[in-house]
Design a protein around this motif. Structure first.
Motif, PDB file in Angstrom:
ATOM      1  N   VAL A 119       0.849  -1.180   0.000  1.00 32.25           N
ATOM      2  CA  VAL A 119       0.000   0.000   0.000  1.00 32.25           C
ATOM      3  C   VAL A 119       0.889   1.235   0.000  1.00 32.25           C
ATOM      4  O   VAL A 119       1.870   1.317   0.745  1.00 32.25           O
ATOM      5  CB  VAL A 119      -0.923   0.008   1.242  1.00 32.25           C
ATOM      6  CG1 VAL A 119      -1.752   1.271   1.282  1.00 32.25           C
ATOM      7  CG2 VAL A 119      -1.819  -1.235   1.245  1.00 32.25           C
ATOM      8  N   THR A 120       0.550   2.178  -0.847  1.00 30.59           N
ATOM      9  CA  THR A 120       1.395   3.366  -0.971  1.00 30.59           C
ATOM     10  C   THR A 120       1.426   4.153   0.333  1.00 30.59           C
ATOM     11  O   THR A 120       0.495   4.123   1.133  1.00 30.59           O
ATOM     12  CB  THR A 120       0.863   4.274  -2.100  1.00 30.59           C
ATOM     13  OG1 THR A 120      -0.494   4.612  -1.817  1.00 30.59           O
ATOM     14  CG2 THR A 120       0.932   3.558  -3.437  1.00 30.59           C
ATOM     15  N   GLU A 121       2.525   4.896   0.517  1.00 32.63           N
ATOM     16  CA  GLU A 121       2.749   5.609   1.776  1.00 32.63           C
ATOM     17  C   GLU A 121       1.704   6.700   2.024  1.00 32.63           C
ATOM     18  O   GLU A 121       1.394   7.017   3.175  1.00 32.63           O
ATOM     19  CB  GLU A 121       4.150   6.235   1.763  1.00 32.63           C
ATOM     20  CG  GLU A 121       4.597   6.766   3.112  1.00 32.63           C
ATOM     21  CD  GLU A 121       4.721   5.669   4.151  1.00 32.63           C
ATOM     22  OE1 GLU A 121       4.500   5.978   5.341  1.00 32.63           O
ATOM     23  OE2 GLU A 121       4.992   4.501   3.778  1.00 32.63           O
ATOM     24  N   LYS A 122       1.172   7.240   0.955  1.00 33.75           N
ATOM     25  CA  LYS A 122       0.192   8.312   1.160  1.00 33.75           C
ATOM     26  C   LYS A 122      -1.061   7.799   1.869  1.00 33.75           C
ATOM     27  O   LYS A 122      -1.667   8.497   2.688  1.00 33.75           O
ATOM     28  CB  LYS A 122      -0.189   8.964  -0.173  1.00 33.75           C
ATOM     29  CG  LYS A 122      -0.951   8.072  -1.138  1.00 33.75           C
ATOM     30  CD  LYS A 122      -1.346   8.853  -2.395  1.00 33.75           C
ATOM     31  CE  LYS A 122      -2.157   7.981  -3.367  1.00 33.75           C
ATOM     32  NZ  LYS A 122      -2.583   8.729  -4.556  1.00 33.75           N
ATOM     33  N   GLN A 125      -5.291  -1.012  -2.230  1.00 36.33           N
ATOM     34  CA  GLN A 125      -5.212  -2.242  -2.999  1.00 36.33           C
ATOM     35  C   GLN A 125      -5.575  -1.997  -4.443  1.00 36.33           C
ATOM     36  O   GLN A 125      -5.009  -2.571  -5.369  1.00 36.33           O
ATOM     37  CB  GLN A 125      -6.140  -3.289  -2.396  1.00 36.33           C
ATOM     38  CG  GLN A 125      -5.673  -3.828  -1.030  1.00 36.33           C
ATOM     39  CD  GLN A 125      -4.441  -4.680  -1.146  1.00 36.33           C
ATOM     40  OE1 GLN A 125      -3.313  -4.139  -1.196  1.00 36.33           O
ATOM     41  NE2 GLN A 125      -4.599  -5.972  -1.223  1.00 36.33           N
ATOM     42  N   ALA A 126      -6.542  -1.077  -4.663  1.00 33.57           N
ATOM     43  CA  ALA A 126      -6.956  -0.771  -6.034  1.00 33.57           C
ATOM     44  C   ALA A 126      -5.827  -0.071  -6.786  1.00 33.57           C
ATOM     45  O   ALA A 126      -5.637  -0.275  -7.998  1.00 33.57           O
ATOM     46  CB  ALA A 126      -8.197   0.127  -6.003  1.00 33.57           C
ATOM     47  N   ASP A 127      -5.021   0.805  -6.057  1.00 37.04           N
ATOM     48  CA  ASP A 127      -3.905   1.474  -6.723  1.00 37.04           C
ATOM     49  C   ASP A 127      -2.866   0.486  -7.210  1.00 37.04           C
ATOM     50  O   ASP A 127      -2.195   0.690  -8.229  1.00 37.04           O
ATOM     51  CB  ASP A 127      -3.252   2.450  -5.721  1.00 37.04           C
ATOM     52  CG  ASP A 127      -4.021   3.769  -5.673  1.00 37.04           C
ATOM     53  OD1 ASP A 127      -4.973   3.905  -6.483  1.00 37.04           O
ATOM     54  OD2 ASP A 127      -3.683   4.629  -4.864  1.00 37.04           O
ATOM     55  N   ARG A 128      -2.687  -0.581  -6.424  1.00 36.02           N
ATOM     56  CA  ARG A 128      -1.704  -1.569  -6.848  1.00 36.02           C
ATOM     57  C   ARG A 128      -2.116  -2.202  -8.162  1.00 36.02           C
ATOM     58  O   ARG A 128      -1.279  -2.581  -8.953  1.00 36.02           O
ATOM     59  CB  ARG A 128      -1.588  -2.668  -5.787  1.00 36.02           C
ATOM     60  CG  ARG A 128      -0.960  -2.183  -4.474  1.00 36.02           C
ATOM     61  CD  ARG A 128      -0.845  -3.316  -3.470  1.00 36.02           C
ATOM     62  NE  ARG A 128      -0.019  -4.390  -4.012  1.00 36.02           N
ATOM     63  CZ  ARG A 128       0.028  -5.626  -3.503  1.00 36.02           C
ATOM     64  NH1 ARG A 128      -0.732  -5.930  -2.456  1.00 36.02           N
ATOM     65  NH2 ARG A 128       0.808  -6.547  -4.017  1.00 36.02           N
TER      66      ARG A 128
END
Length: 291
Positions: free
Chosen positions: A235-238, A288-291
């Motif tokens: 998951v991205t840090e943001k 999860q969707a960003d991944r």
């Protein structure tokens, strides 16, 4: 030329057939042997008695207005309801015997002679019920039409009572009105459910339960460990930072019947420290969707 007739010597009535005159003369000299067991009125022939007894078979239903029975119970019904009633004659507890006994005295409307074996009016006839408390009758039959009846004897009685009530439109007017209203509510509810299920954001019961189980699981995990797992999952840090900001320095109050407390900081390591985990789950899902 006028045909000669047979004249009655008592009333001078003329008959073309002698047999008809003979029957007629019997009415003048016959004794009144047929007595009504309801009003004790006497008749010379059984056929006349039968015609008369039909008047006693029809219930005298109190009307609220033309074509509509009054729902309010009578004073007689109030008196009966106050006294514990019971059915002493076992005949009315057996459907076959009850039907045979009712047909002997009831004629065409024999169902009106059946005796109620349950409720506050036990011991009274169906006809008496129509004459004294249509409101109770309508509520009883409405519940029967909606839920049915498991007890065989009660089911037989309620079915016969429904058949008997159907013979009197001023009574069934109220029952049909209630059934129609209930059916309309059911159709409206089904239509609303169908529209909701077709909505693109609709979630099924299984999906909602799964989300609830996931939220309960997250509530048992310390926030630091959850953030660590989010990073390990990619998951991205943001999003991780957004979650930390949501719960960092959170304050809450306690409300009760005497008032509301001052704000105080929420302390503790897990997400179950008084803060909903729903925002966290949303962020995790979007990550999860960003991944």
């Amino acid at each position: 030329m006028e045909r000669p007739g047979h004249h009655c010597s008592v009333c001078n009535k003329t008959f073309t057939e002698k047999s008809n005159l003979t029957k007629h003369r019997k009415n003048h000299f016959a004794k009144e042997n047929w007595v009504c067991d309801v009003c004790s009125k006497s008749f010379t022939t059984k056929s006349s008695l039968n015609i008369h007894q039909k008047q006693h078979q029809y219930p005298h239903i109190c009307l609220y207005r033309r074509g509509e029975a009054r729902l309010q119970c009578t004073d007689a019904a109030k008196s009966v309801a106050q006294v514990p009633s019971k059915v002493e004659d076992p005949t009315w507890l057996d459907p076959k015997k009850a039907e045979a006994a009712a047909k002997i005295s009831g004629g065409e409307l024999w169902k009106g002679q059946l005796v109620i074996t349950f409720g506050k009016y036990a011991g009274q006839t169906f006809r008496w019920l129509l004459e004294n408390d249509v409101g109770w009758l309508v509520r009883l039959l409405f519940e029967y039409c909606q839920k049915g009846e498991k007890n065989e004897l009660l089911m037989w009685q309620k079915e016969r009572l429904l058949e008997y009530a159907r013979e009197f439109p001023p009574v069934t007017l109220h029952l049909d009105r209630r059934l129609k209203k209930q059916q309309s509510k059911k159709e409206t509810a089904e239509s609303t459910i169908s529209e909701v299920q077709q909505h693109p954001n609709y979630a099924s019961d299984a999906e909602l339960l799964a989300a609830a189980d996931l939220e309960k699981a997250c509530d048992r995990v310390p926030r630091e460990e959850l953030c660590y797992c989010m990073r390990k999952s990619g998951v991205t840090e943001k999003y991780v930072g957004a979650v930390q900001d949501m719960y960092e320095g959170c304050k809450t109050v306690v409300r009760c019947v005497v008032g509301v407390t001052e704000e105080f900081k929420v302390v503790g390591g897990g997400t179950a420290s008084g803060i909903s985990s729903e925002p966290l789950l949303v962020c995790y899902r979007d990550g999860q969707a960003d991944r």
